[in-house]
Write a protein that holds these residues in place. Structure first.
Motif, short mmCIF file in Angstrom:
data_model
loop_
_atom_site.label_atom_id
_atom_site.label_comp_id
_atom_site.label_asym_id
_atom_site.label_seq_id
_atom_site.Cartn_x
_atom_site.Cartn_y
_atom_site.Cartn_z
N LEU A 38 120.00 -78.68 6.42
CA LEU A 38 120.18 -77.10 5.54
C LEU A 38 120.28 -76.10 6.74
O LEU A 38 119.22 -75.70 7.39
N SER A 39 121.55 -75.99 7.31
CA SER A 39 121.71 -75.61 8.68
C SER A 39 121.32 -73.90 8.55
O SER A 39 121.66 -73.66 10.01
N ASP A 40 121.45 -72.82 7.47
CA ASP A 40 121.20 -71.80 7.63
C ASP A 40 120.44 -71.30 6.43
O ASP A 40 120.49 -72.14 5.39
N ALA A 41 120.21 -70.19 6.45
CA ALA A 41 118.95 -69.48 5.45
C ALA A 41 119.75 -69.58 3.96
O ALA A 41 118.99 -69.79 3.09
N SER A 42 121.26 -69.68 3.95
CA SER A 42 121.86 -69.64 2.71
C SER A 42 121.83 -70.99 2.22
O SER A 42 122.54 -71.18 0.94
N ALA A 43 121.65 -72.08 3.00
CA ALA A 43 121.88 -73.57 2.60
C ALA A 43 120.68 -73.77 1.60
O ALA A 43 119.61 -73.81 2.16
N ILE A 69 116.50 -74.12 1.91
CA ILE A 69 115.57 -74.12 1.12
C ILE A 69 115.85 -75.30 0.27
O ILE A 69 117.10 -75.65 -0.23
N PHE A 70 114.89 -76.14 -0.25
CA PHE A 70 115.10 -77.24 -1.38
C PHE A 70 114.02 -76.74 -2.36
O PHE A 70 112.98 -76.53 -2.39
N SER A 89 112.36 -78.44 5.82
CA SER A 89 112.91 -77.23 5.37
C SER A 89 111.74 -76.68 4.38
O SER A 89 110.88 -77.24 3.98
N THR A 90 111.94 -75.23 3.89
CA THR A 90 111.16 -74.59 2.79
C THR A 90 111.46 -75.47 1.68
O THR A 90 112.24 -75.95 1.26
N ILE A 106 105.33 -83.21 4.19
CA ILE A 106 105.97 -81.88 3.73
C ILE A 106 105.65 -80.92 4.65
O ILE A 106 104.56 -80.48 4.79
N PHE A 107 106.46 -80.46 5.67
CA PHE A 107 106.28 -79.59 6.83
C PHE A 107 106.58 -78.42 6.83
O PHE A 107 106.47 -77.52 7.53
N GLY A 108 107.32 -78.24 5.58
CA GLY A 108 107.83 -76.58 5.13
C GLY A 108 106.96 -75.93 4.26
O GLY A 108 106.28 -76.75 3.55
N SER A 109 106.82 -74.78 4.61
CA SER A 109 106.06 -73.81 3.58
C SER A 109 106.75 -73.71 2.20
O SER A 109 107.93 -74.35 2.19
N GLY A 110 106.08 -73.39 1.23
CA GLY A 110 106.47 -73.15 -0.06
C GLY A 110 105.57 -72.85 -1.04
O GLY A 110 104.30 -72.62 -0.81
#
Length: 199
Positions: A38-43, A69-70, A89-90, A106-110
């Motif tokens: 997910l290569s940028d913040a809009s992905a 983000i997922f 990713s988030t 799960i290493f992304g925040s959320g």
């Protein structure tokens, strides 16, 4: 910048990149190999209510990476026989996450208001220097193991008021697990590093 799939989607092979697009999965997506970038913040991947996203990687350490983000409002089903599948990713969960095989890292925040159901012999590992907030009516349950490990700096996991925590086993080997006025029980607790706290 948005596309929707309502049938079956298959993700395999090498690295797959989503750039400046929103993918709404309204059907059944099955990921069997190769990382997802997910290569940028809009992905953004939105797994919609009623949809299923199957994690069925057959090789070791397949990842979802990047600043995107997922969002899961449906079902994310971990069925990989691989050593681990990692979400960097988030990741926000308002639906259901189930684990039948393997280790889901799960290493992304959320933020979670949905459920995690941990199958026997499986592990969900929160780490990566992230912060995870389980808000009402979130729940973690099942016969598996919830781990907060020191990998990439550990994690801060806040089990907040109105959420329910009841996995069969809990291991805190790094990071912080906070029970903040939540209903919390666990069959076994192993505390080897990190901390257990709350308010």
């Amino acid at each position: 910048n948005t596309f929707t799939t309502s049938g079956t989607s298959s993700l395999s092979g090498g690295t797959k990149t989503l750039a400046s697009r929103v993918w709404n999965n309204a059907g059944t997506a099955t990921w069997t190999g190769g990382s997802i970038n997910l290569s940028d913040a809009s992905a953004t991947i939105n797994n919609l209510s009623g949809a299923t996203f199957n994690l069925q990687n057959a090789s070791v350490s397949e990842d979802i990476t990047g600043p995107g983000i997922f969002n899961n409002a449906g079902l994310v089903a971990m069925n990989s026989v691989a050593v681990d599948t990692t979400i960097f990713s988030t990741f926000n969960n308002s639906g259901s996450v189930t684990t039948a095989n393997g280790i889901l890292q799960i290493f992304g925040s959320g933020t979670d208001t949905g459920s995690y159901a941990l199958g026997a012999g499986t592990v969900v590992d929160f780490a990566g220097g992230s912060t995870r907030n389980l808000n009402s009516p979130a729940s973690i349950s099942g016969a598996g193991l919830l781990n907060t490990s020191p990998t990439f700096g550990g994690a801060t996991v806040n089990v907040n008021a109105g959420s329910t925590y009841s996995p069969a086993s809990t291991v805190v080997s790094g990071g912080t697990l906070n029970f903040n006025a939540a209903t919390a029980t666990t069959g076994t607790l192993t505390l080897s590093a990190g901390s257990v706290g709350g308010s």
